[in-house]
Design an enzyme around this catalytic site. Structure first.
Site, PDB file in Angstrom:
ATOM      1  N   LYS A 136     -26.213 -27.850 -48.476  1.00  0.00           N
ATOM      2  CA  LYS A 136     -25.564 -27.064 -49.526  1.00  0.00           C
ATOM      3  C   LYS A 136     -25.441 -25.617 -49.081  1.00  0.00           C
ATOM      4  CE  LYS A 136     -26.413 -24.191 -52.804  1.00  0.00           C
ATOM      5  NZ  LYS A 136     -25.138 -23.459 -52.869  1.00  0.00           N
TER       6      LYS A 136
ATOM      7  N   GLY B  78     -32.949 -17.539 -48.183  1.00  0.00           N
ATOM      8  CA  GLY B  78     -32.354 -16.837 -49.317  1.00  0.00           C
ATOM      9  C   GLY B  78     -33.350 -15.891 -49.936  1.00  0.00           C
ATOM     10  N   SER B  79     -33.212 -15.693 -51.235  1.00  0.00           N
ATOM     11  CA  SER B  79     -34.022 -14.679 -51.899  1.00  0.00           C
ATOM     12  C   SER B  79     -35.445 -15.184 -52.161  1.00  0.00           C
ATOM     13  CB  SER B  79     -33.366 -14.297 -53.217  1.00  0.00           C
ATOM     14  OG  SER B  79     -33.272 -15.443 -54.033  1.00  0.00           O
TER      15      SER B  79
ATOM     16  N   VAL C 277     -35.795 -17.307 -55.532  1.00  0.00           N
ATOM     17  CA  VAL C 277     -35.405 -18.724 -55.426  1.00  0.00           C
ATOM     18  C   VAL C 277     -36.379 -19.468 -54.505  1.00  0.00           C
ATOM     19  CG1 VAL C 277     -33.597 -20.342 -54.731  1.00  0.00           C
ATOM     20  CG2 VAL C 277     -32.977 -18.257 -55.956  1.00  0.00           C
ATOM     21  N   GLY C 278     -36.825 -18.811 -53.448  1.00  0.00           N
ATOM     22  CA  GLY C 278     -37.776 -19.440 -52.526  1.00  0.00           C
ATOM     23  C   GLY C 278     -39.061 -19.849 -53.226  1.00  0.00           C
TER      24      GLY C 278
ATOM     25  N   GLU D 267     -37.322 -18.947 -45.547  1.00  0.00           N
ATOM     26  CA  GLU D 267     -37.060 -17.659 -44.888  1.00  0.00           C
ATOM     27  C   GLU D 267     -36.470 -16.752 -45.951  1.00  0.00           C
ATOM     28  OE1 GLU D 267     -38.004 -16.790 -42.063  1.00  0.00           O
ATOM     29  OE2 GLU D 267     -38.463 -18.715 -41.144  1.00  0.00           O
TER      30      GLU D 267
HETATM   31  P1  NAP Z   1     -30.082 -16.713 -53.035  1.00  0.00           P
HETATM   32  O1  NAP Z   1     -29.475 -16.350 -54.310  1.00  0.00           O
HETATM   33  O2  NAP Z   1     -31.515 -17.041 -53.017  1.00  0.00           O
HETATM   34  O3  NAP Z   1     -29.214 -17.937 -52.489  1.00  0.00           O
HETATM   35  C1  NAP Z   1     -29.491 -18.622 -51.316  1.00  0.00           C
HETATM   36  C2  NAP Z   1     -29.042 -20.058 -51.468  1.00  0.00           C
HETATM   37  O4  NAP Z   1     -29.839 -20.702 -52.461  1.00  0.00           O
HETATM   38  C3  NAP Z   1     -27.602 -20.205 -51.922  1.00  0.00           C
HETATM   39  O5  NAP Z   1     -27.048 -21.339 -51.324  1.00  0.00           O
HETATM   40  C4  NAP Z   1     -27.762 -20.405 -53.407  1.00  0.00           C
HETATM   41  O6  NAP Z   1     -26.673 -21.040 -54.014  1.00  0.00           O
HETATM   42  C5  NAP Z   1     -28.999 -21.258 -53.449  1.00  0.00           C
HETATM   43  N1  NAP Z   1     -29.709 -21.261 -54.743  1.00  0.00           N
HETATM   44  C6  NAP Z   1     -29.655 -20.338 -55.738  1.00  0.00           C
HETATM   45  N2  NAP Z   1     -30.450 -20.730 -56.770  1.00  0.00           N
HETATM   46  C7  NAP Z   1     -31.009 -21.898 -56.414  1.00  0.00           C
HETATM   47  C8  NAP Z   1     -31.921 -22.793 -57.057  1.00  0.00           C
HETATM   48  N3  NAP Z   1     -32.405 -22.557 -58.276  1.00  0.00           N
HETATM   49  N4  NAP Z   1     -32.297 -23.909 -56.407  1.00  0.00           N
HETATM   50  C9  NAP Z   1     -31.833 -24.171 -55.177  1.00  0.00           C
HETATM   51  N5  NAP Z   1     -30.953 -23.379 -54.524  1.00  0.00           N
HETATM   52  C10 NAP Z   1     -30.557 -22.242 -55.133  1.00  0.00           C
HETATM   53  O7  NAP Z   1     -29.863 -15.600 -51.938  1.00  0.00           O
HETATM   54  P2  NAP Z   1     -28.519 -14.831 -51.605  1.00  0.00           P
HETATM   55  O8  NAP Z   1     -28.407 -13.723 -52.568  1.00  0.00           O
HETATM   56  O9  NAP Z   1     -27.384 -15.742 -51.457  1.00  0.00           O
HETATM   57  O10 NAP Z   1     -28.868 -14.319 -50.152  1.00  0.00           O
HETATM   58  C11 NAP Z   1     -29.471 -13.121 -49.924  1.00  0.00           C
HETATM   59  C12 NAP Z   1     -30.975 -13.295 -49.733  1.00  0.00           C
HETATM   60  O11 NAP Z   1     -31.236 -14.113 -48.618  1.00  0.00           O
HETATM   61  C13 NAP Z   1     -31.666 -12.008 -49.435  1.00  0.00           C
HETATM   62  O12 NAP Z   1     -32.839 -11.907 -50.199  1.00  0.00           O
HETATM   63  C14 NAP Z   1     -32.008 -12.083 -47.966  1.00  0.00           C
HETATM   64  O13 NAP Z   1     -33.075 -11.341 -47.539  1.00  0.00           O
HETATM   65  C15 NAP Z   1     -32.221 -13.520 -47.797  1.00  0.00           C
HETATM   66  N6  NAP Z   1     -32.007 -13.898 -46.409  1.00  0.00           N
HETATM   67  C16 NAP Z   1     -33.099 -14.170 -45.664  1.00  0.00           C
HETATM   68  C17 NAP Z   1     -32.971 -14.518 -44.330  1.00  0.00           C
HETATM   69  C18 NAP Z   1     -34.168 -14.847 -43.514  1.00  0.00           C
HETATM   70  O14 NAP Z   1     -34.028 -15.554 -42.545  1.00  0.00           O
HETATM   71  N7  NAP Z   1     -35.339 -14.388 -43.855  1.00  0.00           N
HETATM   72  C19 NAP Z   1     -31.703 -14.585 -43.767  1.00  0.00           C
HETATM   73  C20 NAP Z   1     -30.595 -14.282 -44.551  1.00  0.00           C
HETATM   74  C21 NAP Z   1     -30.770 -13.953 -45.884  1.00  0.00           C
HETATM   75  P3  NAP Z   1     -25.385 -20.227 -54.587  1.00  0.00           P
HETATM   76  O15 NAP Z   1     -25.533 -18.821 -54.182  1.00  0.00           O
HETATM   77  O16 NAP Z   1     -24.241 -20.904 -53.947  1.00  0.00           O
HETATM   78  O17 NAP Z   1     -25.397 -20.417 -56.065  1.00  0.00           O
END
Ligand code: NAP
Ligand code: MG
Length: 502
Positions: free
Chosen positions: A174, A234-235, A238-239, A256
């Site tokens: 996804k 991701g964030s 959510v993690g 991550e």
């Molecule tokens: P996010 O909102 O956590 O989304 C990441 C992914 O999780 C998306 O595919 C999102 O889907 C999905 N998601 C959202 N809610 C969910 C739930 N309840 N259950 C399962 N999956 C869910 O993060 P983002 O705002 O897109 O990305 C930015 C974040 O990613 C930042 O905090 C950044 O630091 C982090 N990041 C970390 C790394 C690393 O390797 N450490 C690398 C890149 C980014 P949708 O958005 O499609 O709804």
């Protein structure tokens, strides 16, 4: 206009919802890229069922053969690199050179995975009993749920999917709703390579792609009992949710998460070099990298001089569509992301001490008004207790703090909940090694920007940045396989360990 599909059991399919989400170019919202399915629980269940069925066969394909598939994936990506990158820039905004880099990281990961098909080493150890042999093997786990963000729409999915496949797992993927097209491109390439390498022995369902939101599709991954492992980038919020539910269900979970990375510049540093690094680290990918330089910690002796150099250069950065020549910084990925950035700028402005020295507003001149552009922004006189010094912003905002010694710099650097990347500029070899020892982060650069991870090295962070796993290199293969210990007794009698020999 193009309507895109999910990929389930070897076929491109519409979602059972019949509903779609628009995908637009963040640099020019008049540019509509296409419509992508808003998938449902039924779609997820169908994909997981296909992956479960495919696992029965895929796990038996010899690992070197599975690696051959990844070799072809890498070859195709290399041939199409520029086209892939162009479309990625159009979809998520970062400049062409960077989406090319993102694609190259996928290629590197493919070739690494291809060669790992001929390694996947286990350990052998002597037995404590005579005429007995002890071996250990990696075995595949099952079905992996892959959930990825939009900022590295090619590299991050490849970091997860390629090692998962080489280890013999099948996957349901996804991608972020903001970058579905790149995901389609990747899955199409993987499927082409599967057909090319496996021919008539092609196995449908090894890789499945389900578009849709995290709230619906992502949540279905968590509750689906047939998904054995989840790899998520991701964030942090959510993690934590994934870890909670995954923990209850005994799923293997790799997280991550966020970062609040800092670059330290000591008084003996090469300032020109440190300047190039912070510009790249803070404003590359419009600051939307998990490893972005979000804090700059300057030694008081060079503080004023360095800040002056920095502001001059920042004001010269050219904003625009990342596929146009000469553009340094693209837009924020979405309106919501730009609003988050602007909210943090307001928070910074409300701090008594912090002072805005660059940017601080939307960029709306000329064509920029068509996209989600934000001016590269710098605050000075930031102190460690301020929210702009502690919280991840994920945009082109840099907080500058002052230090008076190495220990003081490291203490400031460590003063956040995160621990992903870090950097120090110094020509003092002792300070450099002490920093390596004392900085709490998964990655430390000496005389380099906070960004620039290589595909064959462990990637990930400490503290709230993750749950202890690493992607990249050899380390990720531990996540995607389990250990099986095998004892072979050729003594012809029952030998009881710990009992007959002591
Ligand atoms: P996010 O909102 O956590 O989304 C990441 C992914 O999780 C998306 O595919 C999102 O889907 C999905 N998601 C959202 N809610 C969910 C739930 N309840 N259950 C399962 N999956 C869910 O993060 P983002 O705002 O897109 O990305 C930015 C974040 O990613 C930042 O905090 C950044 O630091 C982090 N990041 C970390 C790394 C690393 O390797 N450490 C690398 C890149 C980014 P949708 O958005 O499609 O709804
Ligand atoms: Mg988009």
């Amino acid at each position: 206009m193009d309507y895109f599909k999910n990929f389930i059991n070897g076929e491109w399919k519409d979602s059972s919802s019949g509903k779609y989400t628009e995908n637009r170019n963040p640099a020019n919202t008049e540019d509509l890229i296409g419509y992508f399915p808003s998938s449902t629980k039924e779609d997820v269940n169908e994909a997981v069922k296909a992956a479960r069925e495919a696992f029965k066969k895929w796990r038996l394909v010899p690992a070197p053969k599975r690696g051959d598939v990844l070799k072809v994936v890498g070859d195709i990506m290399l041939q199409r690199k520029d086209d892939i990158a162009f479309e990625m820039t159009r979809e998520m905004g970062k400049v062409f050179a960077e989406t090319k880099g993102d694609t190259q990281e996928g290629i590197d990961t493919a070739y690494y995975a291809a060669s790992e098909g001929r390694r996947l080493f286990g350990y052998n150890a002597p037995s404590e009993l005579p005429n007995k042999m002890n071996l250990s093997f990696r075995i595949p786990i099952g079905v992996g749920g892959i959930i990825t963000p939009w900022n590295f729409p090619m590299a991050i999915p490849t970091w997860k999917i390629f090692p998962a496949l080489v280890c013999g797992n099948t996957v349901v993927f996804k991608p972020a709703e903001l970058t579905p097209k790149t995901a389609n491109t990747l899955v199409k390439i993987i499927d082409e390579a599967m057909h090319e390498v496996l021919g008539k022995d092609y196995i449908p369902g090894v890789v499945n792609l389900i578009h849709g939101s995290g709230r619906v599709v992502g949540e279905c991954f968590l509750e689906n009992k047939e998904i054995d492992l989840i790899s998520f980038t991701g964030s942090t919020v959510v993690g934590k949710r994934i870890n909670e539910v995954g923990g209850r269900e005994l799923k293997r979970v790799s997280l991550e998460l966020g970062g609040k990375n800092a670059q330290i510049v000591m008084d003996d540093a090469n300032l020109e070099l440190a300047l190039d690094a912070v510009l790249w680290g803070a404003f590359g990918t419009t600051g939307q990298r998990c490893t972005a330089t979000s804090r700059l910690i300057l030694h008081e002796k060079i503080h004023d001089k360095f800040l002056k150099m920095l502001v001059e250069r920042v004001n010269k950065l050219k904003l625009g569509y990342g596929n146009d020549k000469g553009v340094d910084v693209g837009p924020c990925v979405s309106e919501a992301q730009r609003e988050t950035v602007n909210d943090y700028v307001k928070i910074g402005l409300n701090e008594d001490k912090a002072t805005l020295v660059a940017g601080g507003d939307y960029a709306k001149e000329g064509n920029l008004a068509k996209g989600w552009f934000y001016k590269p922004t710098i605050f000075k006189d930031v102190t460690p207790d301020m929210r702009i010094a502690k919280e991840e912003i994920f945009g082109p905002v840099l907080a500058v703090l002052k230090c008076n010694s190495l220990d003081n710099a490291v203490e400031i650097l460590n003063g956040t909940e995160y621990g992903l990347s870090s950097s120090i500029f110094t020509n003092n070899v002792n300070d450099a090694f002490r920093a390596v020892r004392d900085i709490q982060a998964g990655i430390t650069y000496i005389n380099g920007a906070t960004i620039g991870a290589e595909a064959h090295m462990p990637f990930g962070g400490v503290k709230a940045t993750g749950n202890g796993h690493r992607e990249g290199g050899w380390t990720v293969y531990d996540f995607y396989s389990e250990w099986k210990a095998v004892y072979i007794d050729y003594s012809g009698k029952l030998q009881r360990a710990q009992i007959d020999n002591y």
